[in-house]
Design a protein around this motif. Structure first.
Motif, PDB file in Angstrom:
ATOM      1  N   ILE A 203      24.736   0.342   7.263  1.00 35.55           N
ATOM      2  CA  ILE A 203      25.397   1.255   6.327  1.00 35.55           C
ATOM      3  C   ILE A 203      26.520   2.014   7.035  1.00 35.55           C
ATOM      4  O   ILE A 203      27.618   2.192   6.481  1.00 35.55           O
ATOM      5  N   GLU A 204      26.276   2.478   8.257  1.00 37.94           N
ATOM      6  CA  GLU A 204      27.328   3.168   9.000  1.00 37.94           C
ATOM      7  C   GLU A 204      28.513   2.237   9.256  1.00 37.94           C
ATOM      8  O   GLU A 204      29.679   2.663   9.208  1.00 37.94           O
ATOM      9  N   ALA A 205      28.237   0.946   9.504  1.00 33.55           N
ATOM     10  CA  ALA A 205      29.332  -0.007   9.698  1.00 33.55           C
ATOM     11  C   ALA A 205      30.133  -0.183   8.405  1.00 33.55           C
ATOM     12  O   ALA A 205      31.374  -0.261   8.434  1.00 33.55           O
ATOM     13  N   MET A 206      29.436  -0.237   7.253  1.00 33.79           N
ATOM     14  CA  MET A 206      30.159  -0.362   5.982  1.00 33.79           C
ATOM     15  C   MET A 206      30.991   0.885   5.694  1.00 33.79           C
ATOM     16  O   MET A 206      32.107   0.800   5.160  1.00 33.79           O
ATOM     17  N   ILE A 207      30.474   2.074   6.042  1.00 32.15           N
ATOM     18  CA  ILE A 207      31.232   3.305   5.824  1.00 32.15           C
ATOM     19  C   ILE A 207      32.486   3.326   6.672  1.00 32.15           C
ATOM     20  O   ILE A 207      33.578   3.714   6.215  1.00 32.15           O
ATOM     21  N   GLU A 208      32.375   2.891   7.914  1.00 29.14           N
ATOM     22  CA  GLU A 208      33.557   2.835   8.782  1.00 29.14           C
ATOM     23  C   GLU A 208      34.574   1.825   8.254  1.00 29.14           C
ATOM     24  O   GLU A 208      35.791   2.066   8.284  1.00 29.14           O
ATOM     25  N   GLU A 209      34.081   0.688   7.751  1.00 26.39           N
ATOM     26  CA  GLU A 209      34.984  -0.304   7.169  1.00 26.39           C
ATOM     27  C   GLU A 209      35.667   0.248   5.918  1.00 26.39           C
ATOM     28  O   GLU A 209      36.860   0.000   5.675  1.00 26.39           O
ATOM     29  N   LYS A 210      34.934   1.017   5.122  1.00 26.88           N
ATOM     30  CA  LYS A 210      35.528   1.617   3.920  1.00 26.88           C
ATOM     31  C   LYS A 210      36.646   2.579   4.291  1.00 26.88           C
ATOM     32  O   LYS A 210      37.689   2.645   3.631  1.00 26.88           O
ATOM     33  N   ARG A 211      36.455   3.363   5.346  1.00 26.46           N
ATOM     34  CA  ARG A 211      37.493   4.304   5.772  1.00 26.46           C
ATOM     35  C   ARG A 211      38.763   3.566   6.217  1.00 26.46           C
ATOM     36  O   ARG A 211      39.880   3.985   5.899  1.00 26.46           O
ATOM     37  N   LYS A 212      38.577   2.479   6.926  1.00 22.41           N
ATOM     38  CA  LYS A 212      39.747   1.701   7.345  1.00 22.41           C
ATOM     39  C   LYS A 212      40.476   1.112   6.139  1.00 22.41           C
ATOM     40  O   LYS A 212      41.719   1.148   6.073  1.00 22.41           O
ATOM     41  N   LEU A 213      39.704   0.552   5.197  1.00 23.23           N
ATOM     42  CA  LEU A 213      40.325  -0.017   4.000  1.00 23.23           C
ATOM     43  C   LEU A 213      41.059   1.049   3.200  1.00 23.23           C
ATOM     44  O   LEU A 213      42.159   0.810   2.676  1.00 23.23           O
ATOM     45  N   ARG A 214      40.508   2.240   3.126  1.00 20.09           N
ATOM     46  CA  ARG A 214      41.164   3.294   2.354  1.00 20.09           C
ATOM     47  C   ARG A 214      42.484   3.715   2.982  1.00 20.09           C
ATOM     48  O   ARG A 214      43.484   3.930   2.290  1.00 20.09           O
ATOM     49  N   ARG A 215      42.495   3.829   4.316  1.00 20.58           N
ATOM     50  CA  ARG A 215      43.757   4.181   4.983  1.00 20.58           C
ATOM     51  C   ARG A 215      44.811   3.089   4.782  1.00 20.58           C
ATOM     52  O   ARG A 215      45.996   3.377   4.567  1.00 20.58           O
ATOM     53  N   GLN A 216      44.378   1.825   4.844  1.00 23.81           N
ATOM     54  CA  GLN A 216      45.334   0.733   4.620  1.00 23.81           C
ATOM     55  C   GLN A 216      45.843   0.735   3.180  1.00 23.81           C
ATOM     56  O   GLN A 216      47.036   0.517   2.935  1.00 23.81           O
ATOM     57  N   TRP A 217      44.949   0.991   2.231  1.00 29.21           N
ATOM     58  CA  TRP A 217      45.376   1.001   0.832  1.00 29.21           C
ATOM     59  C   TRP A 217      46.339   2.149   0.561  1.00 29.21           C
ATOM     60  O   TRP A 217      47.276   2.012  -0.221  1.00 29.21           O
ATOM     61  N   ASN A 219      48.538   3.257   2.506  1.00 32.38           N
ATOM     62  CA  ASN A 219      49.857   2.896   3.040  1.00 32.38           C
ATOM     63  C   ASN A 219      50.500   1.743   2.273  1.00 32.38           C
ATOM     64  O   ASN A 219      51.715   1.739   2.043  1.00 32.38           O
ATOM     65  N   LEU A 220      49.700   0.753   1.864  1.00 32.53           N
ATOM     66  CA  LEU A 220      50.266  -0.466   1.268  1.00 32.53           C
ATOM     67  C   LEU A 220      50.196  -0.472  -0.252  1.00 32.53           C
ATOM     68  O   LEU A 220      51.018  -1.135  -0.904  1.00 32.53           O
ATOM     69  N   ARG A 221      49.204   0.203  -0.845  1.00 33.21           N
ATOM     70  CA  ARG A 221      49.010   0.202  -2.298  1.00 33.21           C
ATOM     71  C   ARG A 221      48.865  -1.213  -2.854  1.00 33.21           C
ATOM     72  O   ARG A 221      49.408  -1.553  -3.912  1.00 33.21           O
ATOM     73  N   CYS A 222      48.104  -2.025  -2.148  1.00 35.08           N
ATOM     74  CA  CYS A 222      47.880  -3.406  -2.573  1.00 35.08           C
ATOM     75  C   CYS A 222      46.707  -3.448  -3.552  1.00 35.08           C
ATOM     76  O   CYS A 222      45.613  -2.961  -3.241  1.00 35.08           O
ATOM     77  N   PRO A 223      46.875  -4.034  -4.744  1.00 30.31           N
ATOM     78  CA  PRO A 223      45.765  -4.090  -5.715  1.00 30.31           C
ATOM     79  C   PRO A 223      44.555  -4.848  -5.186  1.00 30.31           C
ATOM     80  O   PRO A 223      43.420  -4.477  -5.485  1.00 30.31           O
ATOM     81  N   ILE A 224      44.789  -5.911  -4.430  1.00 37.18           N
ATOM     82  CA  ILE A 224      43.657  -6.679  -3.893  1.00 37.18           C
ATOM     83  C   ILE A 224      42.844  -5.810  -2.934  1.00 37.18           C
ATOM     84  O   ILE A 224      41.609  -5.827  -2.925  1.00 37.18           O
ATOM     85  N   MET A 225      43.542  -5.013  -2.122  1.00 35.55           N
ATOM     86  CA  MET A 225      42.853  -4.120  -1.185  1.00 35.55           C
ATOM     87  C   MET A 225      42.075  -3.033  -1.928  1.00 35.55           C
ATOM     88  O   MET A 225      40.980  -2.636  -1.516  1.00 35.55           O
ATOM     89  N   LYS A 226      42.652  -2.565  -3.063  1.00 34.02           N
ATOM     90  CA  LYS A 226      41.954  -1.572  -3.864  1.00 34.02           C
ATOM     91  C   LYS A 226      40.671  -2.152  -4.446  1.00 34.02           C
ATOM     92  O   LYS A 226      39.628  -1.488  -4.501  1.00 34.02           O
ATOM     93  N   THR A 227      40.705  -3.415  -4.887  1.00 36.10           N
ATOM     94  CA  THR A 227      39.510  -4.070  -5.415  1.00 36.10           C
ATOM     95  C   THR A 227      38.438  -4.196  -4.340  1.00 36.10           C
ATOM     96  O   THR A 227      37.250  -3.933  -4.587  1.00 36.10           O
TER      97      THR A 227
END
Length: 352
Positions: A203-217, A219-227
């Motif tokens: 779960i902690e690994a998924m939370i860290e991955e979510k934080r990275k995805l949110r920062r990338q989204w 910056n990029l505002r990519c719909p696929i990344m938002k999904t």
């Protein structure tokens, strides 16, 4: 359009809901809390993007003799609060959430939490160095080392010749002070062995991955990344529910079938502090402060002891005339006498 504003307050913080202010283009919901024994107003603010911010709305919330905090989604961009542009354009990522204060004794510290929300809004953490008034918590229970207590009392107990009543009073005072000091010295301060529950590694690994995805989204505002971000957030929520259920079942299994285990489990569940019970004011808002509740009692008593107005004057005169004739007539032998008591007699009966 449905606009939602929420103010979450800890259960032990004394507070009450403020009347909903009537604003022109915005919405706000406020509560009053006590900070350093002084009432302080806190408002959750929201302005829809399609509306233009009315300055009068801000003045309506801030123009008060009480300290006020207004925080929320202003949807207003200006370089004064570090926006990139000046204007109502809400389609570009920019500063949207603002906290405005007035009348506070000390300026709060503001921090932007950039990885706590899934949406494009970044939470603003406003921290005050003062503490709010809360309900009184029970004093912590300590263990005593009675061996140390006996040794210290034998060593430090006052002893002198008593020759007068003043000596008796002084000996009693010295003995009481010695006992208080020895109780403090013989107290056992056991370190707390209770640990905060740790989340599983996956779960902690998924939370860290979510934080990275949110920062990338952001910056990029990519719909696929938002999904992908929304899907990962849903998985984390389901995993947290599963862990909570497993923890609860483990607690039930550890309790066992014996009475001692069940007793510990019941104490764990019922040991939470009881919520503060408010009283409803005449305007329908719950009041928690002792001063407000005293005013509610005063208003109620004033209403109860106020003469009941009536438009039937003839009926009132008939009742008065009947009572006058009743008290002036001799008492019938079969009737219990009506005794008129005075203040001193009433006080005597109450004390008895």
């Amino acid at each position: 359009m449905f606009i939602l504003s929420i103010v979450l307050v800890r259960r032990n913080v004394i507070h009450h809901l403020l009347p909903v202010p009537q604003l022109q283009t915005s919405y706000a919901l406020g509560v009053e809390i006590c900070i350093e024994r002084q009432p302080t107003r806190v408002f959750a603010f929201n302005k829809p993007p399609q509306n233009r911010l009315a300055v009068a709305d801000v003045h309506t919330l801030l123009d008060s003799p009480l300290p006020t905090i207004v925080a929320g989604d202003f949807n207003a961009k200006h370089t004064a609060w570090n926006s990139n542009i000046v204007g109502p354009d809400a389609h570009m990522p920019d500063v949207l959430d603002i906290a405005v204060t007035r009348g506070l004794a000390a300026a709060p510290s503001l921090d932007v939490l950039d990885d706590h929300l899934i949406s494009d809004h970044q939470a603003v953490l406003s921290t005050l160095k003062t503490t709010p008034m809360t309900t009184s918590l029970p004093s912590p229970k300590h263990r005593q080392d009675w061996r140390i207590f006996a040794e210290h009392m034998a060593e430090h107990s006052p002893s002198f010749k008593v020759e007068s009543p003043a000596d008796v009073d002084r000996l009693a005072t010295d003995l009481s002070a010695t006992q208080s000091n020895v109780l403090r010295e013989s107290r056992l301060y056991a370190a707390s062995t209770r640990r905060q529950p740790q989340l599983p590694a996956y779960i902690e690994a998924m939370i860290e991955e979510k934080r990275k995805l949110r920062r990338q989204w952001q910056n990029l505002r990519c719909p696929i990344m938002k999904t992908r971000l929304n899907s990962l957030a849903a998985k984390i929520s389901d995993a947290l529910v599963t862990v909570a259920d497993e923890s609860w079942h483990s607690a039930i299994e550890r309790a066992g079938d014996d009475w001692s285990g069940m007793y510990r489990l019941c104490r764990l569940l019922s040991g939470k502090p009881s919520p503060i019970r408010p009283l409803m004011a005449s305007d329908g808002t719950p009041r928690y402060r002792a001063e407000d509740q005293a005013e509610i009692f005063a208003d109620y008593l004033e209403t109860q002891f106020r003469p009941n107005p009536t438009s039937d004057v003839q009926h009132v005169e008939t009742i008065k005339r009947h009572l006058k004739n009743y008290f002036e007539s001799p008492i019938v032998p079969t009737e219990d006498p009506v005794v008129v008591a005075y203040d001193a007699q009433i006080a005597y009966f109450i004390n008895e």
